[in-house]
Design a protein around this motif. Sequence first.
Motif, PDB file in Angstrom:
ATOM      1  N   ASP A  54      46.404  -9.104 107.466  1.00 34.02           N
ATOM      2  CA  ASP A  54      44.966  -8.849 107.498  1.00 34.02           C
ATOM      3  C   ASP A  54      44.334  -9.528 106.285  1.00 34.02           C
ATOM      4  O   ASP A  54      44.663  -9.200 105.142  1.00 34.02           O
ATOM      5  CB  ASP A  54      44.718  -7.341 107.456  1.00 34.02           C
ATOM      6  CG  ASP A  54      43.259  -6.972 107.690  1.00 34.02           C
ATOM      7  OD1 ASP A  54      42.372  -7.828 107.474  1.00 34.02           O
ATOM      8  OD2 ASP A  54      42.997  -5.814 108.068  1.00 34.02           O
ATOM      9  N   ALA A  55      43.455 -10.471 106.534  1.00 30.79           N
ATOM     10  CA  ALA A  55      42.842 -11.235 105.444  1.00 30.79           C
ATOM     11  C   ALA A  55      42.000 -10.358 104.522  1.00 30.79           C
ATOM     12  O   ALA A  55      41.674 -10.767 103.402  1.00 30.79           O
ATOM     13  CB  ALA A  55      41.986 -12.370 106.005  1.00 30.79           C
ATOM     14  N   ARG A  56      41.656  -9.153 104.981  1.00 34.36           N
ATOM     15  CA  ARG A  56      40.897  -8.249 104.124  1.00 34.36           C
ATOM     16  C   ARG A  56      41.794  -7.519 103.123  1.00 34.36           C
ATOM     17  O   ARG A  56      41.289  -6.848 102.219  1.00 34.36           O
ATOM     18  CB  ARG A  56      40.140  -7.232 104.979  1.00 34.36           C
ATOM     19  CG  ARG A  56      39.103  -7.862 105.910  1.00 34.36           C
ATOM     20  CD  ARG A  56      38.537  -6.851 106.879  1.00 34.36           C
ATOM     21  NE  ARG A  56      39.593  -6.305 107.741  1.00 34.36           N
ATOM     22  CZ  ARG A  56      39.374  -5.416 108.705  1.00 34.36           C
ATOM     23  NH1 ARG A  56      38.140  -4.997 108.940  1.00 34.36           N
ATOM     24  NH2 ARG A  56      40.377  -4.966 109.439  1.00 34.36           N
ATOM     25  N   ASP A  57      43.101  -7.666 103.284  1.00 34.38           N
ATOM     26  CA  ASP A  57      44.073  -7.039 102.389  1.00 34.38           C
ATOM     27  C   ASP A  57      44.470  -8.056 101.320  1.00 34.38           C
ATOM     28  O   ASP A  57      45.345  -8.897 101.536  1.00 34.38           O
ATOM     29  CB  ASP A  57      45.289  -6.584 103.199  1.00 34.38           C
ATOM     30  CG  ASP A  57      46.302  -5.810 102.366  1.00 34.38           C
ATOM     31  OD1 ASP A  57      46.316  -5.956 101.129  1.00 34.38           O
ATOM     32  OD2 ASP A  57      47.112  -5.078 102.964  1.00 34.38           O
ATOM     33  N   THR A  58      43.822  -7.993 100.175  1.00 32.45           N
ATOM     34  CA  THR A  58      44.009  -9.004  99.136  1.00 32.45           C
ATOM     35  C   THR A  58      45.454  -9.060  98.650  1.00 32.45           C
ATOM     36  O   THR A  58      46.008 -10.151  98.448  1.00 32.45           O
ATOM     37  CB  THR A  58      43.071  -8.723  97.950  1.00 32.45           C
ATOM     38  OG1 THR A  58      41.728  -8.656  98.437  1.00 32.45           O
ATOM     39  CG2 THR A  58      43.157  -9.830  96.915  1.00 32.45           C
ATOM     40  N   ALA A  59      46.083  -7.912  98.478  1.00 29.08           N
ATOM     41  CA  ALA A  59      47.470  -7.887  98.015  1.00 29.08           C
ATOM     42  C   ALA A  59      48.395  -8.552  99.028  1.00 29.08           C
ATOM     43  O   ALA A  59      49.317  -9.297  98.658  1.00 29.08           O
ATOM     44  CB  ALA A  59      47.904  -6.452  97.747  1.00 29.08           C
ATOM     45  N   MET A  61      47.571 -10.900 101.153  1.00 28.65           N
ATOM     46  CA  MET A  61      47.335 -12.340 101.139  1.00 28.65           C
ATOM     47  C   MET A  61      48.032 -12.994  99.954  1.00 28.65           C
ATOM     48  O   MET A  61      48.614 -14.080 100.068  1.00 28.65           O
ATOM     49  CB  MET A  61      45.828 -12.634 101.093  1.00 28.65           C
ATOM     50  CG  MET A  61      45.063 -12.213 102.345  1.00 28.65           C
ATOM     51  SD  MET A  61      45.752 -12.872 103.889  1.00 28.65           S
ATOM     52  CE  MET A  61      45.562 -14.628 103.631  1.00 28.65           C
ATOM     53  N   ARG A  62      48.024 -12.349  98.804  1.00 32.63           N
ATOM     54  CA  ARG A  62      48.725 -12.893  97.646  1.00 32.63           C
ATOM     55  C   ARG A  62      50.221 -12.983  97.919  1.00 32.63           C
ATOM     56  O   ARG A  62      50.868 -13.983  97.585  1.00 32.63           O
ATOM     57  CB  ARG A  62      48.452 -12.020  96.425  1.00 32.63           C
ATOM     58  CG  ARG A  62      47.044 -12.173  95.864  1.00 32.63           C
ATOM     59  CD  ARG A  62      46.818 -11.220  94.705  1.00 32.63           C
ATOM     60  NE  ARG A  62      45.469 -11.348  94.169  1.00 32.63           N
ATOM     61  CZ  ARG A  62      44.850 -10.391  93.499  1.00 32.63           C
ATOM     62  NH1 ARG A  62      45.456  -9.235  93.270  1.00 32.63           N
ATOM     63  NH2 ARG A  62      43.619 -10.577  93.040  1.00 32.63           N
ATOM     64  N   ALA A  63      50.762 -11.943  98.534  1.00 32.60           N
ATOM     65  CA  ALA A  63      52.194 -11.944  98.865  1.00 32.60           C
ATOM     66  C   ALA A  63      52.522 -13.051  99.860  1.00 32.60           C
ATOM     67  O   ALA A  63      53.576 -13.703  99.766  1.00 32.60           O
ATOM     68  CB  ALA A  63      52.591 -10.584  99.421  1.00 32.60           C
ATOM     69  N   LEU A  64      51.635 -13.267 100.815  1.00 31.73           N
ATOM     70  CA  LEU A  64      51.845 -14.331 101.801  1.00 31.73           C
ATOM     71  C   LEU A  64      51.991 -15.685 101.111  1.00 31.73           C
ATOM     72  O   LEU A  64      52.958 -16.420 101.356  1.00 31.73           O
ATOM     73  CB  LEU A  64      50.675 -14.369 102.784  1.00 31.73           C
ATOM     74  CG  LEU A  64      50.628 -15.598 103.710  1.00 31.73           C
ATOM     75  CD1 LEU A  64      51.717 -15.493 104.770  1.00 31.73           C
ATOM     76  CD2 LEU A  64      49.248 -15.739 104.361  1.00 31.73           C
ATOM     77  N   PHE A  65      51.044 -16.017 100.237  1.00 35.06           N
ATOM     78  CA  PHE A  65      51.076 -17.332  99.601  1.00 35.06           C
ATOM     79  C   PHE A  65      52.240 -17.470  98.616  1.00 35.06           C
ATOM     80  O   PHE A  65      52.831 -18.545  98.499  1.00 35.06           O
ATOM     81  CB  PHE A  65      49.740 -17.617  98.919  1.00 35.06           C
ATOM     82  CG  PHE A  65      48.641 -17.946  99.895  1.00 35.06           C
ATOM     83  CD1 PHE A  65      48.642 -19.140 100.577  1.00 35.06           C
ATOM     84  CD2 PHE A  65      47.620 -17.038 100.148  1.00 35.06           C
ATOM     85  CE1 PHE A  65      47.647 -19.442 101.503  1.00 35.06           C
ATOM     86  CE2 PHE A  65      46.622 -17.324 101.061  1.00 35.06           C
ATOM     87  CZ  PHE A  65      46.633 -18.537 101.741  1.00 35.06           C
ATOM     88  N   VAL A 104      34.089 -11.497 101.694  1.00 33.05           N
ATOM     89  CA  VAL A 104      35.176 -11.066 100.812  1.00 33.05           C
ATOM     90  C   VAL A 104      36.497 -11.738 101.172  1.00 33.05           C
ATOM     91  O   VAL A 104      37.156 -12.320 100.303  1.00 33.05           O
ATOM     92  CB  VAL A 104      35.295  -9.528 100.808  1.00 33.05           C
ATOM     93  CG1 VAL A 104      36.542  -9.085 100.052  1.00 33.05           C
ATOM     94  CG2 VAL A 104      34.042  -8.907 100.187  1.00 33.05           C
ATOM     95  N   PRO A 105      36.942 -11.711 102.452  1.00 29.54           N
ATOM     96  CA  PRO A 105      38.209 -12.378 102.752  1.00 29.54           C
ATOM     97  C   PRO A 105      38.182 -13.888 102.552  1.00 29.54           C
ATOM     98  O   PRO A 105      39.206 -14.484 102.206  1.00 29.54           O
ATOM     99  CB  PRO A 105      38.492 -12.009 104.210  1.00 29.54           C
ATOM    100  CG  PRO A 105      37.214 -11.500 104.754  1.00 29.54           C
ATOM    101  CD  PRO A 105      36.444 -10.946 103.618  1.00 29.54           C
ATOM    102  N   ALA A 110      40.906 -17.679  99.294  1.00 33.99           N
ATOM    103  CA  ALA A 110      40.951 -18.899  98.495  1.00 33.99           C
ATOM    104  C   ALA A 110      41.554 -18.615  97.122  1.00 33.99           C
ATOM    105  O   ALA A 110      42.376 -19.381  96.610  1.00 33.99           O
ATOM    106  CB  ALA A 110      39.551 -19.489  98.359  1.00 33.99           C
ATOM    107  N   GLN A 111      41.155 -17.508  96.523  1.00 37.35           N
ATOM    108  CA  GLN A 111      41.708 -17.127  95.219  1.00 37.35           C
ATOM    109  C   GLN A 111      43.212 -16.920  95.303  1.00 37.35           C
ATOM    110  O   GLN A 111      43.979 -17.377  94.452  1.00 37.35           O
ATOM    111  CB  GLN A 111      41.035 -15.841  94.735  1.00 37.35           C
ATOM    112  CG  GLN A 111      41.517 -15.357  93.369  1.00 37.35           C
ATOM    113  CD  GLN A 111      41.048 -13.940  93.089  1.00 37.35           C
ATOM    114  OE1 GLN A 111      41.481 -12.993  93.747  1.00 37.35           O
ATOM    115  NE2 GLN A 111      40.135 -13.795  92.130  1.00 37.35           N
ATOM    116  N   ALA A 112      43.670 -16.235  96.352  1.00 40.15           N
ATOM    117  CA  ALA A 112      45.092 -15.937  96.507  1.00 40.15           C
ATOM    118  C   ALA A 112      45.927 -17.197  96.646  1.00 40.15           C
ATOM    119  O   ALA A 112      47.103 -17.216  96.265  1.00 40.15           O
ATOM    120  CB  ALA A 112      45.299 -15.031  97.717  1.00 40.15           C
ATOM    121  N   ALA A 113      45.320 -18.260  97.203  1.00 39.71           N
ATOM    122  CA  ALA A 113      46.061 -19.500  97.445  1.00 39.71           C
ATOM    123  C   ALA A 113      46.125 -20.422  96.234  1.00 39.71           C
ATOM    124  O   ALA A 113      46.919 -21.374  96.227  1.00 39.71           O
ATOM    125  CB  ALA A 113      45.418 -20.254  98.614  1.00 39.71           C
TER     126      ALA A 113
END
Length: 235
Positions: A54-59, A61-65, A104-105, A110-113
Amino acid sequence: MRVVIVGGTSGIGLAAAARLAAGGAEVVVTGRSEERLRAALKQLGDQARGEVVDARDTAAMRALFEGLGTVDHLVVTVTGRGGAGPLSSLTGEGLTEAWRNKLVPHLLTAQAALGVLNPEGSITFVTAASAGAALPGIATLAAVNGAIEAAVPGLAVELAPIRVNAVSPGVIDTDWWSEIGDEARAAFMEGAAESLPVRRVGRPEDVAATIEYVVRNAYTTGIVLTVDGGARLKA
């Protein structure tokens, strides 16, 4: 070339994934639905893989990248439902949800990547032509998409040499319109087509072609490209 398409399991995102994969890119698609992800990967073939996130889940997304390693290009096609309606009917909760579902997502993905993004790569946001439209009942949609578009030039300078662009679609016939029902959707699409200089509404593939352009063109940054069939030309 590795491209991550967040929201790439349906509609515009899936069309962009298919086009980029056909051009030889390694594509990673994400979406919230495992069922849609499986269907997308079946369609995309060996050039693609995917993750349910879920792109709204910042944590998340960070783990994904962090798990992906180097990424050459990021495309964010995440959108949300709701947000349309007259000013008199808007609520604080509805406005907050509209921002949470798209602005937000986009920015936090973008920040997470950033930690894994190739310095010679790019970020492409998919917004909507409502950002520049003068129509009743779309103030919230215009505000959300306009905010993302307003961020593009500044981010292109801040993140350089990473390129940052946006693609802004007009009326595109995707499942985004499914909420209004089949009959109303068909009538709306017919009316929209008649009003456009190109005499048809857009297809996801139309937007995918523009996404591929800004991804592959290494001399393009800080721009918003509108793909609206000429709607902006109407008086």
